[in-house]
Design a protein around this motif. Structure first.
Motif, PDB file in Angstrom:
ATOM      1  N   LEU A 135      -4.012  22.693 -16.919  1.00 54.17           N
ATOM      2  CA  LEU A 135      -3.915  23.686 -17.993  1.00 54.17           C
ATOM      3  C   LEU A 135      -3.893  22.995 -19.355  1.00 54.17           C
ATOM      4  CD1 LEU A 135      -3.291  26.530 -19.162  1.00 54.17           C
ATOM      5  CD2 LEU A 135      -0.865  26.027 -18.781  1.00 54.17           C
ATOM      6  N   LEU A 136      -3.047  21.975 -19.487  1.00 54.54           N
ATOM      7  CA  LEU A 136      -2.900  21.310 -20.780  1.00 54.54           C
ATOM      8  C   LEU A 136      -4.127  20.485 -21.155  1.00 54.54           C
ATOM      9  CD1 LEU A 136       0.828  20.222 -20.516  1.00 54.54           C
ATOM     10  CD2 LEU A 136      -0.122  22.122 -21.814  1.00 54.54           C
ATOM     11  N   LEU A 139      -7.321  22.678 -21.991  1.00 54.43           N
ATOM     12  CA  LEU A 139      -7.331  23.410 -23.261  1.00 54.43           C
ATOM     13  C   LEU A 139      -7.766  22.548 -24.439  1.00 54.43           C
ATOM     14  CD1 LEU A 139      -4.051  25.523 -22.958  1.00 54.43           C
ATOM     15  CD2 LEU A 139      -6.412  26.356 -22.871  1.00 54.43           C
ATOM     16  N   GLN A 140      -7.869  21.232 -24.206  1.00 54.15           N
ATOM     17  CA  GLN A 140      -8.230  20.330 -25.304  1.00 54.15           C
ATOM     18  C   GLN A 140      -9.749  20.195 -25.412  1.00 54.15           C
ATOM     19  OE1 GLN A 140      -5.375  19.665 -26.843  1.00 54.15           O
ATOM     20  NE2 GLN A 140      -4.400  20.614 -25.054  1.00 54.15           N
ATOM     21  N   GLU A 141     -10.212  19.864 -26.593  1.00 57.36           N
ATOM     22  CA  GLU A 141     -11.639  19.673 -26.826  1.00 57.36           C
ATOM     23  C   GLU A 141     -11.878  18.414 -27.650  1.00 57.36           C
ATOM     24  OE1 GLU A 141     -13.173  23.107 -28.744  1.00 57.36           O
ATOM     25  OE2 GLU A 141     -12.804  24.459 -27.049  1.00 57.36           O
ATOM     26  N   THR A 261       3.426  25.490 -28.636  1.00 55.24           N
ATOM     27  CA  THR A 261       2.572  26.589 -28.212  1.00 55.24           C
ATOM     28  C   THR A 261       3.007  27.141 -26.854  1.00 55.24           C
ATOM     29  OG1 THR A 261       1.040  25.094 -27.085  1.00 55.24           O
ATOM     30  CG2 THR A 261       0.626  25.550 -29.427  1.00 55.24           C
ATOM     31  N   SER A 263       1.152  27.577 -24.354  1.00 51.75           N
ATOM     32  CA  SER A 263       0.504  26.778 -23.311  1.00 51.75           C
ATOM     33  C   SER A 263       1.287  25.501 -23.026  1.00 51.75           C
ATOM     34  CB  SER A 263      -0.934  26.432 -23.717  1.00 51.75           C
ATOM     35  OG  SER A 263      -0.954  25.667 -24.915  1.00 51.75           O
TER      36      SER A 263
END
Length: 286
Positions: A135-136, A139-141, A261, A263
């Motif tokens: 999940l963590l 979510l990064q880009e 956050t 998330s």
């Protein structure tokens, strides 16, 4: 657990949680290799007088190979990966992802000892923890994704080093091993640190962050950890795994203005819940 032991546990968690904050400050002006080398060197110097007062470092020669391996896998490489990651992601997020290290330890232990196969609740715990990591990381880009993957590499390094240490250094003094591996780690990162040494003198804030990281987050933290193990046992000392990410998130929010956050909180709950299920009594015994 007595009140004093509980105080040691909270103090250690608060110190290790602050390490992510000081790394973040350090890499604002310094390359990761410089921060890591400074941290390791200062940490070793803090522990050295304590070791000498207790009879010296007579056992180091007998464990040159183990401390060389641990200096690389438990200090130089994971510390660099973590510092590199914090040039791209928040310190609190890095702490949360790194908390998955015990889950990786469980999985790697199966390869070493098939009797430790994961079934039932432990299997559910591993799955839950990996959902949190996925999940963590997912979510990064861009650059943030690279930073998150670097923290996963940090957790893997810690898992491998724990399993190796359990077999290679059982009969040696933990204090001697710590000084040895910190010194080796400093030597391994020294060439890169010298090449990347800043042309201009860094600010007092950054220099102070590296010094505190070495003195408090490395040297003093090791001493507190050993004291906690002696006083309360490894089963209680390992609880620090669950407290460090929470402290790091709070520090990042209060001092650095990092956002906490939903998330990040969800990932923290999944990773720590998965760790509790996946490790059970085995992590405590380890």
């Amino acid at each position: 657990m007595s009140r004093r032991d509980l105080g040691l546990l909270v103090a250690l968690s608060a110190i290790w949680g602050s390490s992510f904050l000081f790394i973040k400050v350090g890499v604002e002006e310094l390359e990761p290799a410089v921060v890591v080398c400074g941290r390791l060197l200062v940490g070793a110097l803090v522990l050295l007088p304590v070791a000498l007062a207790r009879g010296g470092l007579s056992g180091l020669r007998a464990m040159l190979v183990p401390i060389a391996v641990l200096g690389a896998l438990n200090n130089a490489l994971p510390y660099w990966l973590l510092s590199f990651a914090e040039t791209r992601i928040d310190s609190g997020l890095a702490a949360v992802i790194q908390a998955a290290a015990p889950i990786f330890t469980v999985l790697l232990a199966i390869r070493i000892d098939p009797s430790q196969r994961v079934t039932g609740l432990r299997l559910a715990g591993v799955g839950l923890g990996f959902v949190g990591v996925a999940l963590l990381v997912g979510l990064q880009e861009g650059a943030e994704l690279l930073g998150a993957v670097a923290v996963v590499g940090t957790a893997l390094c810690y898992a491998v080093s724990v399993l190796y240490a359990g077999r290679a250094i059982r009969s040696f003094s933990p204090l001697d091993v710590s000084i040895g591996q910190l010194s080796v780690g400093a030597l391994l990162t020294l060439p890169a640190a010298l090449v990347q040494w800043p042309a201009e003198t860094p600010s007092a804030k950054v220099v102070g962050a590296v010094l505190v990281l070495g003195v408090l987050g490395t040297g003093v933290a090791y001493l507190l950890y050993f004291a906690l193990i002696v006083r309360a046992g490894a089963s209680r000392a390992i609880l620090v795994t669950y407290l460090v990410p929470a402290f790091a998130l709070v520090y990042g929010w209060l001092i650095l203005g990092e956002a906490v956050t939903p998330s990040a909180l969800a990932g923290l709950a999944l990773i720590l819940g998965g760790t509790a299920l996946a490790t059970g009594g085995r992590l405590r015994r380890r």
